[in-house]
Design a protein around this motif. Structure first.
Motif, PDB file in Angstrom:
ATOM      1  N   VAL A   1       0.844  -1.198   0.000  1.00 21.72           N
ATOM      2  CA  VAL A   1       0.000   0.000   0.000  1.00 21.72           C
ATOM      3  C   VAL A   1       0.879   1.247   0.000  1.00 21.72           C
ATOM      4  O   VAL A   1       1.852   1.333   0.749  1.00 21.72           O
ATOM      5  N   MET A   2       0.499   2.219  -0.841  1.00 20.32           N
ATOM      6  CA  MET A   2       1.173   3.507  -0.934  1.00 20.32           C
ATOM      7  C   MET A   2       0.172   4.586  -0.549  1.00 20.32           C
ATOM      8  O   MET A   2      -1.007   4.475  -0.857  1.00 20.32           O
ATOM      9  N   TYR A   3       0.651   5.624   0.136  1.00 19.09           N
ATOM     10  CA  TYR A   3      -0.164   6.827   0.302  1.00 19.09           C
ATOM     11  C   TYR A   3       0.716   8.038   0.038  1.00 19.09           C
ATOM     12  O   TYR A   3       1.925   8.003   0.243  1.00 19.09           O
ATOM     13  N   ALA A   4       0.078   9.098  -0.457  1.00 20.85           N
ATOM     14  CA  ALA A   4       0.780  10.343  -0.749  1.00 20.85           C
ATOM     15  C   ALA A   4       0.055  11.485  -0.057  1.00 20.85           C
ATOM     16  O   ALA A   4      -1.171  11.622  -0.199  1.00 20.85           O
ATOM     17  N   LEU A   5       0.791  12.272   0.688  1.00 23.42           N
ATOM     18  CA  LEU A   5       0.238  13.422   1.392  1.00 23.42           C
ATOM     19  C   LEU A   5       0.366  14.638   0.478  1.00 23.42           C
ATOM     20  O   LEU A   5       1.211  15.501   0.669  1.00 23.42           O
ATOM     21  N   ASP A   6      -0.504  14.673  -0.534  1.00 26.85           N
ATOM     22  CA  ASP A   6      -0.415  15.670  -1.601  1.00 26.85           C
ATOM     23  C   ASP A   6      -1.022  17.016  -1.237  1.00 26.85           C
ATOM     24  O   ASP A   6      -0.851  17.988  -1.965  1.00 26.85           O
ATOM     25  N   LYS A   7      -1.731  17.081  -0.109  1.00 25.32           N
ATOM     26  CA  LYS A   7      -2.352  18.329   0.324  1.00 25.32           C
ATOM     27  C   LYS A   7      -1.852  18.727   1.719  1.00 25.32           C
ATOM     28  O   LYS A   7      -2.581  19.367   2.465  1.00 25.32           O
ATOM     29  N   HIS A   8      -0.640  18.294   2.054  1.00 24.28           N
ATOM     30  CA  HIS A   8      -0.076  18.566   3.384  1.00 24.28           C
ATOM     31  C   HIS A   8      -1.035  18.078   4.469  1.00 24.28           C
ATOM     32  O   HIS A   8      -1.242  18.726   5.488  1.00 24.28           O
ATOM     33  N   ASP A   9      -1.620  16.907   4.224  1.00 25.86           N
ATOM     34  CA  ASP A   9      -2.692  16.363   5.046  1.00 25.86           C
ATOM     35  C   ASP A   9      -2.276  16.126   6.500  1.00 25.86           C
ATOM     36  O   ASP A   9      -1.271  15.464   6.766  1.00 25.86           O
ATOM     37  N   LYS A  10      -3.087  16.631   7.434  1.00 25.47           N
ATOM     38  CA  LYS A  10      -2.926  16.271   8.848  1.00 25.47           C
ATOM     39  C   LYS A  10      -3.389  14.832   8.984  1.00 25.47           C
ATOM     40  O   LYS A  10      -4.451  14.464   8.457  1.00 25.47           O
ATOM     41  N   HIS A  11      -2.607  14.030   9.694  1.00 23.48           N
ATOM     42  CA  HIS A  11      -2.955  12.616   9.783  1.00 23.48           C
ATOM     43  C   HIS A  11      -2.394  11.983  11.046  1.00 23.48           C
ATOM     44  O   HIS A  11      -1.525  12.552  11.707  1.00 23.48           O
TER      45      HIS A  11
END
Length: 130
Positions: free
Chosen positions: A83-93
Motif C-alpha cells: 500500500v502507498m499513500y501520498a500526502l499531496d495536500k499537506h494532510d494532517k494525519h
C-alpha cells in the motif's frame, strides 16, 4: 551515481531516532536529487500525529500493518505491504502501527530534508531555512 547500503547507513549519522520511529535517510538534500528518500520504521503500537505542512511525502509500506487516519475527513485507511499513500495536500494525519510488529516504510520527501529533522510539536518538519 549514488549507491548506499541500508545496513551500512544504519551505523552512521543518517540513522535518526525519535519517539515511536526511527529512520535511515538514504538520500538527503545535499545529494542534489530534489527529494529525499528514507527507510522508516514505525515502532509496534506507535501512534504518530503528523502534519507535513512544509513538505509533500509519498510512503510505500514494505512490511507490517497499521492504518492512516485523514484528520480532515476522519477516514481510516488500512496500511499493509504493497500500500502507498501520498500526502499531496499537506494532510494532517495519524499513522498507527499495529501492536504485534513494526511497520517498515519507504518514504520520499519534497523538498528534501537535510538529515536530522524530527517532528516539531505540530507534527511537521521545519524547513531548513526556518
Amino acid at each position: 551515481m549514488i549507491v548506499r547500503d541500508l545496513n551500512e547507513a544504519k551505523n552512521t549519522e543518517r540513522h535518526v531516532f525519535s519517539d515511536g520511529w526511527d529512520s535511515v535517510r538514504l538520500l538527503l538534500k545535499a545529494d542534489g536529487m530534489g527529494f529525499s528518500f528514507h527507510i522508516t520504521t514505525i515502532h509496534a503500537g506507535a501512534e504518530l500525529h503528523m502534519h507535513y505542512k512544509n513538505h509533500l511525502e509519498c510512503v510505500y509500506c514494505v512490511d507490517g500493518t497499521g492504518s492512516i487516519e485523514d484528520l480532515a475527513t476522519g477516514r481510516l485507511h488500512p496500511i499493509r505491504p504493497g500500500v502507498m499513500y501520498a500526502l499531496d495536500k499537506h494532510d494532517k494525519h495519524i499513522l498507527r502501527a499495529d501492536a504485534d510488529k513494526p511497520m517498515v516504510m519507504a518514504c520520499a520527501f519534497n523538498p528534501p530534508v537535510s538529515g536530522k529533522e524530527v517532528h516539531q510539536a505540530d507534527g511537521s518538519y521545519a524547513l531548513e531555512d526556518a
